[in-house]
Design a protein around this motif. Structure first.
Motif, PDB file in Angstrom:
ATOM      1  N   LEU A 161     -23.091   5.865 159.193  1.00  0.00           N
ATOM      2  CA  LEU A 161     -24.319   5.075 159.116  1.00  0.00           C
ATOM      3  C   LEU A 161     -24.059   3.733 159.784  1.00  0.00           C
ATOM      4  O   LEU A 161     -23.108   3.022 159.432  1.00  0.00           O
ATOM      5  CB  LEU A 161     -24.747   4.864 157.662  1.00  0.00           C
ATOM      6  CG  LEU A 161     -26.127   4.210 157.488  1.00  0.00           C
ATOM      7  CD1 LEU A 161     -27.225   5.214 157.801  1.00  0.00           C
ATOM      8  CD2 LEU A 161     -26.304   3.646 156.076  1.00  0.00           C
ATOM      9  N   ILE A 182     -23.841   6.097 150.314  1.00  0.00           N
ATOM     10  CA  ILE A 182     -25.139   5.425 150.420  1.00  0.00           C
ATOM     11  C   ILE A 182     -25.786   5.340 149.043  1.00  0.00           C
ATOM     12  O   ILE A 182     -26.304   4.284 148.632  1.00  0.00           O
ATOM     13  CB  ILE A 182     -26.051   6.189 151.398  1.00  0.00           C
ATOM     14  CG1 ILE A 182     -25.534   6.071 152.839  1.00  0.00           C
ATOM     15  CG2 ILE A 182     -27.490   5.680 151.300  1.00  0.00           C
ATOM     16  CD1 ILE A 182     -26.267   6.966 153.830  1.00  0.00           C
ATOM     17  N   VAL A 232     -31.736  10.389 156.388  1.00  0.00           N
ATOM     18  CA  VAL A 232     -31.970   9.510 157.537  1.00  0.00           C
ATOM     19  C   VAL A 232     -32.946  10.211 158.475  1.00  0.00           C
ATOM     20  O   VAL A 232     -32.786  11.401 158.779  1.00  0.00           O
ATOM     21  CB  VAL A 232     -30.654   9.192 158.268  1.00  0.00           C
ATOM     22  CG1 VAL A 232     -30.924   8.403 159.543  1.00  0.00           C
ATOM     23  CG2 VAL A 232     -29.722   8.413 157.349  1.00  0.00           C
ATOM     24  N   TYR A 273     -32.551   2.486 154.977  1.00  0.00           N
ATOM     25  CA  TYR A 273     -31.153   2.745 155.337  1.00  0.00           C
ATOM     26  C   TYR A 273     -30.553   1.534 156.040  1.00  0.00           C
ATOM     27  O   TYR A 273     -29.346   1.277 155.936  1.00  0.00           O
ATOM     28  CB  TYR A 273     -31.055   4.001 156.205  1.00  0.00           C
ATOM     29  CG  TYR A 273     -31.322   5.263 155.422  1.00  0.00           C
ATOM     30  CD1 TYR A 273     -30.301   5.908 154.740  1.00  0.00           C
ATOM     31  CD2 TYR A 273     -32.602   5.791 155.337  1.00  0.00           C
ATOM     32  CE1 TYR A 273     -30.546   7.053 153.992  1.00  0.00           C
ATOM     33  CE2 TYR A 273     -32.867   6.932 154.601  1.00  0.00           C
ATOM     34  CZ  TYR A 273     -31.842   7.554 153.929  1.00  0.00           C
ATOM     35  OH  TYR A 273     -32.090   8.680 153.189  1.00  0.00           O
ATOM     36  N   GLY A 285     -29.023   1.147 160.212  1.00  0.00           N
ATOM     37  CA  GLY A 285     -29.558   2.269 159.463  1.00  0.00           C
ATOM     38  C   GLY A 285     -29.701   3.565 160.228  1.00  0.00           C
ATOM     39  O   GLY A 285     -30.265   4.527 159.701  1.00  0.00           O
TER      40      GLY A 285
END
Length: 881
Positions: free
Chosen positions: A483, A561, A516, A592, A487
């Motif tokens: 990541l 996350i 995502v 994100y 994001g």
């Protein structure tokens, strides 16, 4: 087609392919698009003869830095592919021939110039003197007593002979029904849209040899180049650009790759070679050529009790790296029983060396041939017992209730319902309605329906490849997921995309695990400098192996996350959800980018005890059960056959396929369409024949026929999903399956159509010439006439797949052809006069006669530019003898 609609962007969604944004706009970058300042082009002088000793090689004075022989390539070893299988014989494949050539097209010299045209002009200046040797052009010749030997140290022409025997004697002695067949499959070339190619240069900053190769297996090519060039792998970076199809041809270490890499390594400059279509047809890796002698034993209802088989594989002159010359044989013997339930089996397989280009794995690897063989056997049994072939087939298939099932060759079928797939295509094609209708259409053509069912072993595991004795055995595939601070998600995997949509499907898997958005996921594949190790894209393994690795790495990152988001949202991690591009805890949510910012830019906001691995992970994957997983399908074809011209039209084609959980049904359909189109080529059009001198007779696309839109049907596909219990998400591979069944289904349909005339076709491609020969044989047998005048199989194979009015019986004049296929539409090369019983100089097409070629390139010495007359006055037929 029947879709399984799924909302969203993850597993099961029909999202558009990421790759297409550049490819449909012409913005892809292939080997031929690469430009480097000062780059030189390479052309190769290739042998014009199939088998000869090289007496001398000469280049003009002062050309030592432009024209290279093998002696100049200091430190370069030959390609030697070892195998642990007992009885396997090693061959040494030199990067360029020095003392002997073993097939037309083998490299003798490498020429370097500022342009390809100039390099080809340099090849004209090379003189080579040959003493020709007797060529071996078939398995029968290679196995005959006293045959010329390709590799004298062997004492014969067998790379390997293998036998599987579970016991056949009792069944052979007691079975009430015995059926014998003699079948053959023609040699083919693979024809990816983009041929093989390589650009290599020396990177002074990294102190590395950088190789941009059109390859399916970049990490393996790195290992192979390092081994042959005698340098550490750390000095080699293989960075494949876009690849325009591979089909197995591009999973091999090629002599041209080695030669061009040596130039870059030693000259510290950039060099490029791009294969042209003639090189591919005459010197590229060949495939598919099998010969089967089968005896099947059955009961009076047609239940298959046992199979006794002898299989010959025409493997060419050398063993390819890393898959050897005998992978095809291993696959043939192991897969011949197909999806059928029987226990008595004996199979002898001979891998025969011949004076042809080396044999390579091609989409399906032996299974198109063995499917053709076993499916024609099932239909032959049905004829022998007087029953409908579809009924006999259904009763012989492994039933769904028997899964998981271990077959007679120890294949572990993990899941599926094979009879259900057959029932599906039986209903789709309308068998019952067809049987109740007429056998001929309004144009007088004979109508028939044929079926074929197959299994496709995908993601073969370590145990499977180790049992085949290969020098490199695949294990875990690895992938990295990260990541980024804004994001987005970066996915890196060592496998490479060759047109199968991996940039899309791997992104879908990453989205499935992390949430995502699909648009924010970037996938990087294949570059050995930036991606973790993978053995590459082959054997329908990509979505299972690389997909499993991406899923596992993405799952790890998703957990991290979740932990950070739970701390920031002051929520229990278990209640968080990933949806609509955000992380939710009830009414509160984070993006994100918020998670990325905290990890990378504001670590003061991180929770205590946060995982120090951060927002990236590299994970490895292989299925828990290491025997591979099995997709399957049934195909049904309806055809019309003109008994006067031998022309075949495919009226309908139905497919019921099951590859486990579909990550993207649209991509599955695309793979199936493409594979089936190649299968139609195998069944009806494609062959690479050779004459008695070992000369290729299909050196251009005027002679090698590929199916186009006018020859292909509208494929109809219906999906089912039987999940594998052994893989991530229940996924199975699908890349090769479409190509496996068409030859069996189509030839069974042709034989069904011609059954009122008593004709049975046993060879592919099912060209008009072969169909007419089968009809003439049946007619002669019906009236008791001796059939000595009928063309032999060898002679039939020398005929073009399309035949003209002159080649047909007297009543089949040009007027009998449909309007689009009259005698006038056929090229001049394909008349009866151009194809006498033996392929002499006169049989070459008008476009390739001595008059149209350079002075030194006569009809007898094709390919162009490498003829006996380019060599030396001393290289006459008298000297050669």
């Amino acid at each position: 087609m029947d879709g399984l609609p799924v909302q969203g962007e993850g597993i099961g969604a029909r999202v558009r392919r990421k790759e297409d944004a550049r490819h449909l706009a012409g913005r892809g970058q292939f080997v031929g698009d690469i430009r480097i300042a000062g780059m030189q082009d390479v052309a190769f002088l290739r042998s014009p003869v199939a088998h000869a000793r090289i007496l001398s090689r000469r280049r003009p004075a002062g050309m030592e830095g432009r024209i290279f022989f093998l002696d100049d390539l200091a430190g370069v070893a030959p390609i030697v592919t070892r195998s642990a299988i007992p009885g396997y014989k090693l061959s040494e494949w030199p990067v360029m021939a020095a003392d002997r050539v073993r097939y037309v097209g083998e490299i003798i010299a490498m020429c370097v110039a500022p342009s390809r045209a100039a390099a080809e002009d340099l090849a004209e200046l090379v003189e080579v003197e040959f003493a020709e040797l007797p060529p071996v052009t078939s398995c029968a010749e290679g196995r005959a007593p006293g045959a010329a030997l390709l590799h004298e140290q062997w004492g014969d022409n067998l790379f390997l002979q293998t036998t599987i025997d579970t016991g056949i004697a009792e069944v052979a002695a007691t079975a009430p029904v015995k059926v014998e067949l003699d079948l053959s499959c023609a040699r083919q070339a693979m024809h990816p849209m983009e041929g093989k190619g390589v650009v290599a240069f020396w990177d002074h900053r990294a102190a590395q040899l950088v190789v941009h190769s059109s390859t399916q297996v970049p990490h393996l090519i790195r290992a192979g180049l390092a081994e042959v060039l005698g340098i550490p792998q750390a000095m080699v970076r293989v960075a494949p650009p876009d690849v325009g199809g591979g089909f197995g041809y591009k999973c091999l270490l090629q002599p041209e790759e080695i030669a061009v890499a040596w130039l870059a390594l030693t000259r510290k400059a950039a060099f490029r070679w791009v294969e042209d279509r003639r090189e591919h047809l005459t010197a590229g890796a060949n495939a598919r050529q099998h010969h089967y002698k089968l005896t099947a034993y059955a009961d009076r209802r047609g239940r298959l009790l046992g199979l006794d088989a002898e299989v010959e594989v025409d493997t060419g002159a050398y063993s390819v790296w890393p898959f050897t010359a005998v992978l095809e044989a291993a696959q043939a013997g192991g897969n011949l029983p197909g999806p059928y339930d029987f226990r008595a089996y004996r199979c002898k397989v001979f891998s025969v060396a011949t004076n042809k280009p080396p044999f390579a794995p091609y989409r399906g690897v032996a299974r198109p041939g063995v499917c053709f063989a076993i499916e024609l056997t099932i239909d032959a049994i049905a004829r022998a017992v007087g029953r409908e072939a579809a009924d006999v087939r259904a009763e012989n298939l492994v039933p769904g209730a028997a899964m998981p099932y271990v077959n007679v060759t120890n294949k572990h079928y993990d899941s599926g319902d094979y009879p259900a797939s057959l029932a599906t295509v039986r209903e789709m094609i309308g068998l019952e309605e067809f049987r109740a209708g007429p056998k001929r259409d309004a144009r007088g053509r004979w109508l028939g329906i044929g079926f074929a069912t197959y299994t496709e072993q995908s993601a073969h595991g370590t145990k499977v490849f180790a049992a085949w004795g290969l020098p490199l055995v695949p294990g875990y595939d690895q992938a990295s997921v990260k990541l980024t601070p804004d994001g987005a998600l970066e996915v890196k995997a060592g496998i490479h995309t060759i047109g199968q949509g991996l940039e899309t499907t791997l992104a879908q898997l990453a989205h499935e695990m992390t949430g995502v958005p699909f648009a924010d996921i970037r996938v990087t594949l294949g570059d050995t400098a930036t991606t973790p190790f993978s053995t590459g894209a082959y054997a329908s393994r990509g979505i299972v192996m690389a997909g499993g690795a991406v899923s596992r790495a993405a799952e790890v990152v998703a957990g991290r996350i979740r932990a950070i988001a739970a701390h920031l949202l002051q929520a229990d991690p278990a209640v968080l959800t990933f949806a609509e591009g955000r992380i939710h805890a009830g009414a509160a949510s984070l993006s994100y980018a918020d998670i990325g910012r905290v990890w990378y830019m504001r670590p003061d906001q991180l929770p205590e005890g946060v995982d120090s691995g951060g927002l990236e992970a590299t994970e490895a994957y292989k299925p828990a059960t290491d025997n591979g997983v099995f997709s399957f399908a049934s195909h049904a074809a309806k055809v019309a056959v003109d008994a006067e011209t031998g022309l075949v039209e495919i009226l309908d084609y139905c497919i019921a396929e099951d590859c486990g959980r579909m990550v993207n049904p649209m991509i599955v359909e695309g793979q199936t369409y493409g594979g089936a189109a190649q299968g139609v080529g195998t069944a009806l059009f494609e062959e690479s024949p050779y004459d008695a001198a070992g000369q290729p007779l299909a050196a251009t696309l005027l002679d090698y026929l590929l199916p186009g839109p006018a020859e292909l049907p509208r494929f109809r596909i219906r999906h089912s999903e039987t999940l594998s219990p052994h893989t991530a998400h229940g996924i199975k591979g699908v890349g090769e399956g479409g190509a496996i069944a068409p030859a069996g289904a189509l030839v069974n349909a042709i034989n069904d159509a011609l059954s009122p005339l008593g004709a049975v076709l046993a060879d592919i491609p099912a060209s008009p010439a072969r169909i007419l020969a089968a009809l003439a044989k049946a007619q002669a047998a019906a009236v008791g006439i001796e059939a000595q005048a009928l063309p032999t199989r060898t002679e039939a194979q020398a005929l073009p797949a399309r035949a003209t009015a002159q080649t047909f019986p007297a009543r089949a004049t040009a007027q009998t052809f449909p309007a689009r296929a009259t005698a006038q539409t056929f090229p001049a090369r394909a008349t009866a006069q151009t194809f006498p019983a033996r392929a002499t100089a006169q049989t070459f097409p008008a476009c390739a006669t001595a008059q149209t070629l350079p002075v030194r390139a006569t009809a007898q010495t094709l390919p162009v530019r490498a003829t006996a007359q380019t060599l030396s006055a001393r290289a006459t037929a008298r000297d050669a003898s």
